[in-house]
Design an enzyme around this catalytic site. Structure first.
Site, short mmCIF file in Angstrom:
data_model
loop_
_atom_site.label_atom_id
_atom_site.label_comp_id
_atom_site.label_asym_id
_atom_site.label_seq_id
_atom_site.Cartn_x
_atom_site.Cartn_y
_atom_site.Cartn_z
N ASP A 21 0.81 -1.22 0.00
CA ASP A 21 0.00 0.00 0.00
C ASP A 21 0.85 1.27 0.00
O ASP A 21 0.81 2.07 0.94
CB ASP A 21 -0.95 0.00 1.21
CG ASP A 21 -1.81 -1.24 1.28
OD1 ASP A 21 -2.27 -1.69 0.21
OD2 ASP A 21 -2.01 -1.76 2.39
N GLU B 153 -13.20 -0.82 -6.51
CA GLU B 153 -13.08 -1.77 -5.41
C GLU B 153 -12.60 -1.07 -4.14
O GLU B 153 -13.26 -1.12 -3.12
CB GLU B 153 -12.10 -2.90 -5.79
CG GLU B 153 -11.97 -3.98 -4.73
CD GLU B 153 -13.19 -4.88 -4.63
OE1 GLU B 153 -13.40 -5.48 -3.56
OE2 GLU B 153 -13.94 -4.99 -5.62
#
Length: 455
Positions: A32, A206
């Site tokens: 991330d 998403e």
């Protein structure tokens, strides 16, 4: 040693093989990525997948930085779950932004009182921390994740987050409170593409939004469809829409069923950060951050970007004649990092044959000596200086004594011969069995400087 032992074998079997530079961190698993450019450096904020994870086992966030896109300095973990008294687990994807002399890190985690995912904000005076919880409670909480923050040209800041929805709220100038109520951005197929086979999720959106503005156009880049995810994007004339779906940025690839975008400009180039499962033991739960350089098309669209093992080219060179942290690494085999008693991080858990690669070291007309800050509880470890590869030309060797403790530091020096021009430097560690030494920093002395002093 855990994670990095797998690299030692191919390095020994194929010593002449050039090492890849993606993923950009090899000492731990990272995920991330969220880049922030500040004061001539790129700071990269990541999550940390614990070794051998079989779910999202994430307890802390990490910080790295670089001024050349290839040699990355490990700044450790200035923020973790224990920083938030109200949080229990799930230190997932966040982002840091700079405003008014402070750094604000927005991170999702589970609220122990409700069991739901919530978003907190930590603050620091430095991009590398320490950070502390700015509020003592969540900033927003609706069970959804993946905060991203964008500050528009007019000074209005927006917090976006969400999975399965896409939410936003206008942040106040203090960056730790907001005006109005959180609002949903309408997810339409025109705005976010069409997903097939899931009646509950008609669009491709998403999770993992990343919002920014370029040449008057607003971009939202996001993880699309699940699973496996790809990276897609949409654009709009304003920060809340209306959005128009523009297509794929990065197709599904790379051994992780999730992905997460981070985009920034640095020193005149554009860079796309993402994660994959490329390290040994890598998977959708043990991920690693990587980066690619790209150029926008003339109409502002983003080209399709594929994952590579070569990564972004170096911007500039590394100066060996100033102090360099040992934990500044382009590629490594076998080593790990840890907090140092002298501040920052050091490189430890070093065994025979391990090495650190530092890319594009500008020796110029030549170096005369090398100094390293080291510690050890054994004697006989050696730091070998190689050029070009771990088995390349040896230009120096420094012996490391027993200092009495792994955090009792001393400086050792040795002569250097033949280190000229711009070279990839390999710090190769040799000696007996077991752990050999720790290293905190290193520095070369230029031959011309030594000659001048001799006069």
């Amino acid at each position: 040693m855990g994670l990095m032992l797998a690299f030692a074998v191919p390095a020994v079997v194929h010593p002449a093989t050039a090492r890849a530079d993606n993923p950009i961190v090899q000492t731990i698993y990272t995920a991330d990525p969220a880049p922030l450019v500040y004061d001539g450096r790129v700071y990269l904020y990541t999550g940390h997948d614990e070794d051998s994870s079989t779910t999202y086992t994430m307890k802390e966030w990490r910080v790295w930085s670089s001024d050349d896109m290839v040699n990355w300095t490990d700044h450790g973990s200035p923020l973790d779950l224990s920083s938030f008294s109200w949080a229990s687990n799930n230190a997932w994807a966040g982002q840091t932004v700079y405003r008014n002399g402070k750094f604000y890190w927005y991170v999702p985690m589970t609220d122990k009182s409700t069991g739901r995912m919530a978003i907190g904000v930590a603050v620091s005076d430095s991009p590398t921390g320490p950070f502390h919880d700015a509020l003592g409670h969540p900033l927003v909480e609706n069970g959804q994740i993946d905060p991203t923050v964008f500050i528009d040209d007019d000074g209005q800041a927006y917090l976006y987050w969400g999975n399965p929805d896409l939410w936003y709220v206008k942040l106040n100038a203090d960056m730790t409170s907001y005006s109005g109520s959180p609002s949903k951005i309408q997810l339409t197929t025109a705005g976010f593409g069409t997903r097939t086979g899931d009646a509950n999720r008609p669009t491709l959106f998403e999770e993992g939004p990343w919002v920014y503005k370029r040449n008057g156009l607003y971009y939202i880049v996001f993880a699309a469809k699940c699973c496996s995810e790809f990276i897609a994007y949409s654009t709009a004339p304003g920060p809340t829409g209306p959005w128009t779906y523009r297509g794929t940025v990065m197709p599904t690839q790379g051994g992780s069923f999730t992905n997460h975008p981070g985009i920034t400009d640095f020193k005149g180039n554009s860079y796309f950060f993402y994660h994959n499962g490329a390290l040994p033991g890598g998977s959708g739960y043990t991920r690693s951050v990587a980066v690619e350089k790209f150029s926008y098309n003339s109409d502002g669209t983003i080209p399709t970007i594929n994952m590579t093992s070569t990564g972004a080219p170096q911007v500039g060179t590394l100066n060996p004649y100033t102090r360099q942290e040992a934990e500044t690494i382009a590629w490594e085999s076998g080593v790990e990092t840890e907090p140092s008693s002298e501040g920052g991080m050091d490189v430890g858990f070093i065994e025979n044959g391990d090495y650190i690669k530092v890319k594009g070291v500008a020796f110029g007309s030549g170096a005369s000596s090398f100094t390293a800050r080291v510690a050890s509880t054994v004697g006989g470890g050696t730091v070998e200086l190689h050029l070009g590869s771990a088995s390349g030309t040896t230009v120096g060797r420094c012996s490391v004594p027993n200092t009495g403790d792994w955090q009792t530091w001393t400086s050792v020096s040795c002569p250097v011969s033949g280190a000229t021009g711009t070279q990839d430097l390999y710090l190769k560690f040799t000696g007996g069995s077991g752990y050999l030494l720790n290293m905190n920093w290193w520095q070369f002395t230029a031959a011309s400087t030594a000659t001048a002093h001799a006069r």
